[in-house]
Design a protein around this motif. Structure first.
Motif, PDB file in Angstrom:
ATOM      1  N   UNK A  15       1.319   7.211 -16.666  1.00 41.23           N
ATOM      2  CA  UNK A  15       1.131   8.441 -17.446  1.00 41.23           C
ATOM      3  C   UNK A  15       0.105   8.213 -18.551  1.00 41.23           C
ATOM      4  N   UNK A  16       0.258   7.107 -19.275  1.00 46.72           N
ATOM      5  CA  UNK A  16      -0.674   6.818 -20.381  1.00 46.72           C
ATOM      6  C   UNK A  16      -2.110   6.687 -19.877  1.00 46.72           C
ATOM      7  N   UNK A  17      -2.284   5.987 -18.772  1.00 44.77           N
ATOM      8  CA  UNK A  17      -3.636   5.790 -18.217  1.00 44.77           C
ATOM      9  C   UNK A  17      -4.212   7.110 -17.719  1.00 44.77           C
ATOM     10  N   UNK A  18      -3.361   7.904 -17.094  1.00 45.90           N
ATOM     11  CA  UNK A  18      -3.813   9.214 -16.593  1.00 45.90           C
ATOM     12  C   UNK A  18      -4.281  10.091 -17.753  1.00 45.90           C
ATOM     13  N   UNK A  22      -8.018  11.555 -18.275  1.00 41.86           N
ATOM     14  CA  UNK A  22      -8.216  13.009 -18.285  1.00 41.86           C
ATOM     15  C   UNK A  22      -8.883  13.441 -19.587  1.00 41.86           C
ATOM     16  N   UNK A  23      -8.389  12.944 -20.701  1.00 42.71           N
ATOM     17  CA  UNK A  23      -8.970  13.301 -22.002  1.00 42.71           C
ATOM     18  C   UNK A  23     -10.434  12.869 -22.058  1.00 42.71           C
ATOM     19  N   UNK A  43       4.416  19.677  -8.886  1.00 38.35           N
ATOM     20  CA  UNK A  43       5.377  18.611  -8.615  1.00 38.35           C
ATOM     21  C   UNK A  43       5.888  18.003  -9.917  1.00 38.35           C
ATOM     22  N   UNK A  44       6.503  16.831  -9.795  1.00 36.91           N
ATOM     23  CA  UNK A  44       7.166  16.208 -10.948  1.00 36.91           C
ATOM     24  C   UNK A  44       6.308  15.181 -11.668  1.00 36.91           C
ATOM     25  N   UNK A  49       2.491  13.826 -17.965  1.00 32.46           N
ATOM     26  CA  UNK A  49       1.048  13.747 -18.273  1.00 32.46           C
ATOM     27  C   UNK A  49       0.638  14.979 -19.072  1.00 32.46           C
ATOM     28  N   UNK A  50       1.080  16.143 -18.609  1.00 31.44           N
ATOM     29  CA  UNK A  50       0.748  17.389 -19.314  1.00 31.44           C
ATOM     30  C   UNK A  50       1.357  17.401 -20.721  1.00 31.44           C
ATOM     31  N   UNK A  51       2.582  16.924 -20.833  1.00 35.78           N
ATOM     32  CA  UNK A  51       3.238  16.900 -22.148  1.00 35.78           C
ATOM     33  C   UNK A  51       2.449  16.023 -23.123  1.00 35.78           C
TER      34      UNK A  51
END
Ligand code: 6PG
Length: 243
Positions: A15-18, A22-23, A43-44, A49-51
């Protein structure tokens, strides 16, 4: 095609890497072209990541958010990809409402709504009738059957190459999905995949030979852009990382 494969130690690191990637890609797109277009997956996996993205201070008025696929339900349905992204991210930041471009699901006919989104993409990206959009960022997940977006194994949607949006089919359940040509035109394709249950399909996706009908994620190969495969250790156990 530039391909990056990273295997992260766990889902938190994934999640952190994604989020970091993305940023970075959002900021680069806006610096280069004054706008960033991103298509979200459902999906889940993407929810955390969005949060986390919502916690960043970004030029939200220069970001336009689309979806790569959508379940054919109302926007307030628990299965709605739009609802998940709004609750996790978009409702938490000052992004102009007109910058959010959900897939319509209100006409009671998936084909009609697929056409509506197709036309919306043509208008937004200022395309000729036979042109396809180039998204800056295409976020994708992968099911344990190797599907991505709503491009499910052995379905007609896999063959659609003359439209931007089509109707996917998950065990008889209709879904709206961007088509393979649109996904592959993206500047950056980012797969975020977690879980041991994805291991087998990933091995098939990365195998030198394989059947795209059975493992549709094999169809995702950027025409000119880059593709990032961000995998947690469970999903990526049989995949060799590469930069
Ligand atoms: C959807 C997604 C779909 C998803 C995969 C993986 O609408 O469900 O767009 O393609 O990315 O099914 O889902 P998980 O992240 O829940 O494993």
């Amino acid at each position: 095609m530039t391909q990056h494969i990273e295997v992260l130690p766990d889902k938190t690191a994934l999640v952190e890497r994604s989020v970091a990637l993305i940023v970075e890609k959002i900021q680069t797109a806006i610096a280069q072209r004054g706008v960033c277009t991103i298509a979200l997956s459902g999906g889940s996996t993407p929810k955390p990541i969005y949060q986390a993205i919502a916690g960043h201070d970004l030029p939200w008025d220069q970001l336009h958010v689309f979806w790569g696929d959508e379940r054919y339900v109302s926007p307030d349905h628990p299965d709605s990809n739009q609802r998940m992204a709004r609750e996790a991210w978009l409702d938490q930041v000052p992004i102009p409402p007109d910058n959010i471009h959900p897939m319509p699901t209100g006409s009671q006919d998936p084909e009609t709504d697929a056409d509506l989104y197709d036309q919306h993409l043509q208008q937004f990206f200022k395309l000729e009738s036979d042109q396809f959009p180039c998204f800056d960022i295409m976020l994708l997940g992968m099911g344990d059957d190797g599907h991505t977006a709503s491009l499910f194994p052995h379905t007609e949607a896999l063959e659609i190459c003359d439209r931007r949006v089509t109707v996917g089919n998950k065990d008889g359940e209709p879904r709206l999905t961007l088509t393979v040509p649109v996904l592959n035109l993206s500047r950056t394709i980012l797969f975020a995949i977690a879980g041991e249950n994805k291991q087998g399909a990933l091995a098939q996706v990365f195998a030198p030979e394989g059947d795209e009908q059975t493992y549709p994620s094999r169809l995702i190969q950027p025409v000119e852009g880059e593709i990032w495969w961000l995998l947690d250790a469970g999903a990526g156990a049989k995949v060799t990382a590469s930069d």
